[in-house]
Design a protein around this motif. Structure first.
Motif, mmCIF file in Angstrom:
data_model
loop_
_atom_site.group_PDB
_atom_site.id
_atom_site.type_symbol
_atom_site.label_atom_id
_atom_site.label_comp_id
_atom_site.label_asym_id
_atom_site.label_seq_id
_atom_site.Cartn_x
_atom_site.Cartn_y
_atom_site.Cartn_z
ATOM 1 N N ARG A 226 48.730 13.176 84.601
ATOM 2 C CA ARG A 226 49.261 14.353 85.283
ATOM 3 C C ARG A 226 49.560 15.503 84.315
ATOM 4 N NH1 ARG A 226 53.428 13.914 90.257
ATOM 5 N NH2 ARG A 226 53.861 16.113 90.630
ATOM 6 N N ALA A 227 50.267 15.223 83.224
ATOM 7 C CA ALA A 227 50.636 16.289 82.290
ATOM 8 C C ALA A 227 49.411 16.895 81.625
ATOM 9 C CB ALA A 227 51.600 15.753 81.233
ATOM 10 N N SER A 234 45.825 24.820 83.612
ATOM 11 C CA SER A 234 46.354 26.085 83.089
ATOM 12 C C SER A 234 45.296 26.815 82.269
ATOM 13 C CB SER A 234 47.597 25.823 82.239
ATOM 14 O OG SER A 234 48.661 25.340 83.021
ATOM 15 N N ARG A 235 44.589 26.067 81.426
ATOM 16 C CA ARG A 235 43.521 26.677 80.627
ATOM 17 C C ARG A 235 42.423 27.220 81.517
ATOM 18 N NH1 ARG A 235 44.422 21.874 77.630
ATOM 19 N NH2 ARG A 235 42.464 20.956 78.359
ATOM 20 N N LEU A 236 42.059 26.448 82.535
ATOM 21 C CA LEU A 236 40.997 26.874 83.447
ATOM 22 C C LEU A 236 41.403 28.133 84.208
ATOM 23 C CD1 LEU A 236 38.304 26.361 84.943
ATOM 24 C CD2 LEU A 236 39.588 24.908 86.529
ATOM 25 N N LEU A 237 42.630 28.163 84.704
ATOM 26 C CA LEU A 237 43.091 29.302 85.493
ATOM 27 C C LEU A 237 43.164 30.569 84.645
ATOM 28 C CD1 LEU A 237 43.971 29.725 88.435
ATOM 29 C CD2 LEU A 237 46.325 29.396 87.695
ATOM 30 N N ALA A 254 45.012 16.414 90.000
ATOM 31 C CA ALA A 254 45.201 17.307 91.137
ATOM 32 C C ALA A 254 46.685 17.590 91.395
ATOM 33 C CB ALA A 254 44.555 16.706 92.383
ATOM 34 N N LEU A 255 47.538 16.591 91.216
ATOM 35 C CA LEU A 255 48.977 16.818 91.379
ATOM 36 C C LEU A 255 49.477 17.797 90.320
ATOM 37 C CD1 LEU A 255 50.143 13.164 92.133
ATOM 38 C CD2 LEU A 255 49.963 15.067 93.756
ATOM 39 N N GLY A 256 48.945 17.688 89.111
ATOM 40 C CA GLY A 256 49.266 18.668 88.079
ATOM 41 C C GLY A 256 48.783 20.053 88.456
ATOM 42 N N ALA A 257 47.615 20.121 89.100
ATOM 43 C CA ALA A 257 47.059 21.408 89.529
ATOM 44 C C ALA A 257 47.975 22.087 90.550
ATOM 45 C CB ALA A 257 45.670 21.207 90.126
#
Length: 340
Positions: A226-227, A234-237, A254-257
Motif C-alpha cells: 500500500r505505501a 504520487s509520481r504518476l499523478l 489501488a487503496l494507496g491510489a
C-alpha cells in the motif's frame, strides 16, 4: 548414567542423545532438523519414556500429517484468503497446516524446497513471486509433493494452479474504456516478478486492442504494498495530471491510489476512475468501494490443497495445471455507484 527419577526433560534427553537442548526442542516440535539428529533424539526420548506416540509413529511411517504453505507475506490479504480455504480442506483429510513467510526471498524459497528432504512436512504449497532456474531445479529434485500457485514455464513437471491475470487486466481496461476513459494510467509492482511481468504485458496488449496508444508517461512501477503503491501513484499523478483513470496491479496499490487522489483533491470516479486486482475484503470496504478484478484467491487456495491431497494419494500421476478464470467486480470507484 543420566538420572531420571524426576521424569525426563529436554535437558536429560539432550544429554542422552549427545545433542544440544535446542536440537531436542526442534525435533520434539516437528521443526526441520538433520535426519541423524532426529533419530538420536527420538531414540533417547523413547528410552527415557518421553516420546509421544504420535511422534514415534511419524518416525516409523515417514509421515508427519503436516503440509506447509510458503508465501511471500503472511499479512497479505490474498494469502489470507487462500489460507482460509487451504486449512479446512487439509484438516478434513487429517493434515495440519504449517505457514512459512519467505519475504519473497528466492534463497529462502529454495531452502524450503530443499528442506523437504528432512520430512518435516508431507507436502508443500508454494506461491513464489519470482520463478528462477534454481526454483525449477529444486522443484524437480523435491523429495515430497509440491504444488505451485502462480505461473511456471510450460512443461515444468509440477502440479500448478494459475490465475489468468492477463485476461483480468483486459477486463478492467475494457470496463474503463466503456466508461469513456482514454488516459488510463497503470501502476505496477516489480517487473521481475511473475505477476508484475504478466500484468505489464497485458496492459500494453489491452491498449492495442482498444486502439489506444502506449504512453510511457502513464506507466509507473512501485511494489505490491500500500505505501509503495501510494508513492508510485504520487509520481504518476505529478507526471501525468491529465489522466482520467488508473489501473492498479493489485488492490493494495489501488487503496494507496484512493488516498493519494483524495489528498490531491481529485474526485473518484468523477475526475479519476480507479480499478484494482485481487478483490480483497478491503476493496468492498474502501471509500469509495473499489472496482477490482477477482483472481479467485479462495478458489486457487482450495484447488491447490485438493491437488496436493490427490498427489499424496497418487504420486505417479502426470502433473496437472489448473487455471482459475478472473471476474470483474464493479463498484463505485469506477461507476460512482454500486453494481449489484
Amino acid at each position: 548414567m543420566v538420572p531420571v527419577s524426576d521424569g525426563p526433560t529436554i535437558t536429560t534427553i539432550a544429554e542422552r542423545a549427545g545433542v544440544s537442548i535446542a536440537s531436542v526442542s526442534r525435533v520434539l516440535n516437528g521443526l526441520p532438523t538433520r535426519e541423524n539428529t532426529v533419530r538420536r533424539v527420538l531414540s533417547a526420548a523413547e528410552e527415557l519414556g518421553y516420546v509421544p506416540n504420535s511422534v514415534a509413529r511419524s518416525l516409523k511411517s515417514r509421515r508427519t500429517n503436516q503440509v506447509a504453505f510458503a508465501m511471500a507475506d503472511i499479512g497479505n490479504p490474498v494469502y489470507l484468503a487462500m489460507i482460509r480455504e487451504i486449512q479446512p480442506v487439509l484438516k478434513a483429510a487429517g493434515y495440519r497446516l504449517v505457514l512459512h513467510s519467505t519475504d519473497a526471498d528466492v534463497a529462502d524459497e529454495i531452502d524450503v524446497l530443499r528442506g523437504l528432504g528432512e520430512r518435516y512436512v508431507d507436502g508443500l504449497i508454494m506461491i513464489p513471486l519470482r520463478v528462477s532456474e534454481a526454483h525449477l531445479k529444486a522443484v524437480e529434485a523435491a523429495r515430497a509433493p509440491v504444488v505451485i500457485i502462480g505461473s511456471v514455464p510450460d512443461g515444468t513437471r509440477v502440479d500448478n494452479i494459475r490465475a489468468d491475470s492477463r485476461t483480468g487486466v483486459r477486463l478492467a481496461l475494457d470496463h474503463l474504456h466503456s466508461l469513456g476513459r482514454r488516459r488510463i494510467g497503470f501502476v505496477n509492482g516489480p517487473l521481475d516478478t511473475v505477476p508484475g511481468s504478466a500484468r505489464s504485458t497485458a496492459y500494453a496488449e489491452a491498449l492495442t486492442a482498444l486502439g489506444l496508444p502506449y504512453d510511457e508517461n502513464l506507466v509507473e512501477v512501485g511494489d505490491f504494498y500500500r505505501a509503495e503503491g501510494a508513492a508510485a501513484v504520487s509520481r504518476l499523478l505529478a507526471r501525468a495530471p491529465d489522466l482520467d483513470a488508473i489501473m492498479c496491479a493489485n488492490d493494495l496499490i489501488a487503496l494507496g491510489a484512493l488516498e493519494v487522489l483524495r489528498r490531491a483533491g481529485r474526485r473518484v470516479p468523477e475526475d479519476v476512475a480507479v480499478a484494482g486486482m485481487d478483490d480483497i475484503d478491503m476493496a468492498a470496504a474502501a471509500w469509495p468501494a473499489l472496482t477490482s478484478v477477482s483472481l479467485g484467491s479462495a478458489e486457487r487456495g482450495r484447488a491447490a490443497a485438493e491437488l496436493l491431497l490427490d498427489r499424496l494419494g497418487n504420486g505417479e500421476r502426470e502433473p496437472r495445471v489448473v487455471t482459475v478464470p478472473p471476474r470483474l467486480v464493479v463498484r463505485a470507484s469506477t461507476t460512482g455507484e454500486e453494481t449489484p
